[in-house]
Design an enzyme around this catalytic site. Structure first.
Site, PDB file in Angstrom:
ATOM      1  N   ILE A   1      -0.059 -15.478   7.599  1.00 44.17           N
ATOM      2  CA  ILE A   1       1.331 -15.913   7.430  1.00 44.17           C
ATOM      3  C   ILE A   1       1.529 -17.117   8.352  1.00 44.17           C
ATOM      4  CG2 ILE A   1       3.744 -15.192   7.828  1.00 44.17           C
ATOM      5  CD1 ILE A   1       2.592 -13.472   5.654  1.00 44.17           C
TER       6      ILE A   1
ATOM      7  N   ASN B   1       2.192 -23.125  -1.543  1.00 49.25           N
ATOM      8  CA  ASN B   1       1.287 -21.974  -1.665  1.00 49.25           C
ATOM      9  C   ASN B   1       1.010 -21.687  -3.134  1.00 49.25           C
ATOM     10  OD1 ASN B   1      -0.187 -19.613  -0.753  1.00 49.25           O
ATOM     11  ND2 ASN B   1       1.535 -18.372  -1.437  1.00 49.25           N
TER      12      ASN B   1
ATOM     13  N   GLY C   1     -12.675 -20.639  -1.447  1.00 48.43           N
ATOM     14  CA  GLY C   1     -12.200 -22.010  -1.591  1.00 48.43           C
ATOM     15  C   GLY C   1     -12.325 -22.623  -2.970  1.00 48.43           C
ATOM     16  N   THR C   2     -12.198 -21.806  -4.023  1.00 49.70           N
ATOM     17  CA  THR C   2     -12.266 -22.421  -5.360  1.00 49.70           C
ATOM     18  C   THR C   2     -11.034 -23.289  -5.619  1.00 49.70           C
ATOM     19  OG1 THR C   2     -11.297 -20.501  -6.482  1.00 49.70           O
ATOM     20  CG2 THR C   2     -13.691 -20.564  -6.316  1.00 49.70           C
ATOM     21  N   ASN C   3      -9.899 -22.903  -5.072  1.00 47.15           N
ATOM     22  CA  ASN C   3      -8.706 -23.762  -5.222  1.00 47.15           C
ATOM     23  C   ASN C   3      -8.859 -25.045  -4.411  1.00 47.15           C
ATOM     24  OD1 ASN C   3      -6.435 -22.579  -6.948  1.00 47.15           O
ATOM     25  ND2 ASN C   3      -7.175 -20.810  -5.802  1.00 47.15           N
TER      26      ASN C   3
ATOM     27  N   HIS D   1       0.084 -18.528  -5.690  1.00 49.10           N
ATOM     28  CA  HIS D   1       0.034 -17.065  -5.782  1.00 49.10           C
ATOM     29  C   HIS D   1      -0.415 -16.684  -7.197  1.00 49.10           C
ATOM     30  CE1 HIS D   1       0.961 -12.956  -4.769  1.00 49.10           C
ATOM     31  NE2 HIS D   1       1.504 -12.849  -5.976  1.00 49.10           N
TER      32      HIS D   1
HETATM   33  C1  GRF Z   1      -6.460 -17.272  -5.232  1.00 47.40           C
HETATM   34  O1  GRF Z   1      -6.351 -16.282  -6.205  1.00 47.40           O
HETATM   35  C2  GRF Z   1      -5.097 -17.711  -4.777  1.00 47.40           C
HETATM   36  O2  GRF Z   1      -4.135 -17.685  -5.787  1.00 47.40           O
HETATM   37  C3  GRF Z   1      -4.769 -16.693  -3.729  1.00 47.40           C
HETATM   38  O3  GRF Z   1      -5.997 -16.435  -3.074  1.00 47.40           O
HETATM   39  C4  GRF Z   1      -7.087 -16.738  -3.946  1.00 47.40           C
HETATM   40  C5  GRF Z   1      -7.965 -17.737  -3.242  1.00 47.40           C
HETATM   41  O4  GRF Z   1      -9.159 -18.015  -3.864  1.00 47.40           O
HETATM   42  N1  GRF Z   1      -3.686 -17.133  -2.884  1.00 47.40           N
HETATM   43  P1  GRF Z   1     -10.030 -19.253  -3.422  1.00 47.40           P
HETATM   44  O5  GRF Z   1     -10.380 -19.098  -1.935  1.00 47.40           O
HETATM   45  O6  GRF Z   1      -9.260 -20.527  -3.671  1.00 47.40           O
HETATM   46  O7  GRF Z   1     -11.271 -19.190  -4.279  1.00 47.40           O
END
Ligand code: GRF
Length: 208
Positions: A93, A108, A12-14, A110
């Site tokens: 998905i 999303n 969950g860093t994003n 990527h």
């Molecule tokens: C990220 O590299 C994102 O681009 C991909 O999965 C990874 C998720 O990382 N879809 P996090 O869980 O947000 O740390």
């Protein structure tokens, strides 16, 4: 104010980048209404808890078919009146029903420059390994809308990141997260919350 549902499956860093951006007032016209994880016991759930955001687990494992999983996921998304769905490291998905209900409302991220190193089977470190094996000099990240083709929806934002001598998939993954993903995703989400992303044919126009 748009309600945002963030779908996660891992660290969950994003998600954290979105939480931090929201706290800094950088997500204009949007609020993280809930975090939904496809897996139990992932750190993303703890991040949601620390930020006082409602978190739910809709575990893929506990459903025998993809259809049943989708139904449960949709129900959970609707419970929080989500206007926008963000897939932030979501490893499942999303099905047709959800895509049909949220046209150009599912985002999303990527970790490559689409259309390179994307599509079925390209997730996590595999993406970065493929980029290094190919020998490209730049990779990066792409934020796009989700349609029925894996990583095939309209592109919202992209950012290039240089490959350096001695990169491993792990090193490249980290650099792409730091230099691209954590900046690009909150920016794109804010633009979508403000209805500033128009889809015309197969491309987007950003109204600044
Ligand atoms: C990220 O590299 C994102 O681009 C991909 O999965 C990874 C998720 O990382 N879809 P996090 O869980 O947000 O740390």
């Amino acid at each position: 104010m748009k309600n945002i549902a963030v779908l996660v499956s891992g660290g969950g860093t994003n998600l954290q980048a979105l939480i931090d951006a929201a706290n800094n007032g950088e997500i204009i016209n949007g609020k993280i209404a809930c975090v939904i994880s496809s897996r139990d016991n992932v750190y993303a759930l703890q991040r949601a808890k620390n930020a006082d955001i409602p978190a739910e687990v809709v575990s893929r494992k506990s459903f025998s078919s993809a259809e049943q999983f989708d139904e449960a996921l949709l129900k959970c998304i609707k419970k929080y009146n989500a206007d926008i769905i963000v897939m932030a490291g979501f490893l499942c998905i999303v099905g047709q029903n959800i895509i049909k209900e949220y046209p150009n409302k599912i985002i999303n991220i990527h970790p490559s420059l689409i259309p390179s190193f994307c599509g079925d089977g390209f997730y996590g470190l595999k993406v970065h390994k493929a980029a290094l094996d190919y020998g490209v000099k730049v990779s990066g990240a792409t934020v796009h809308f989700v349609n029925e083709i894996t990583d095939g929806g309209t592109i919202i934002l992209q950012k290039a990141v240089e490959i350096q001598e001695g990169d491993t998939p792990e090193i490249l993954q980290k650099r792409i997260m730091e230099q691209a993903e954590w900046k690009l995703l909150p920016k794109a989400v804010s633009l979508v919350c403000q209805d500033k992303v128009k889809v015309i044919g197969n491309r987007t126009i950003i109204e600044e």
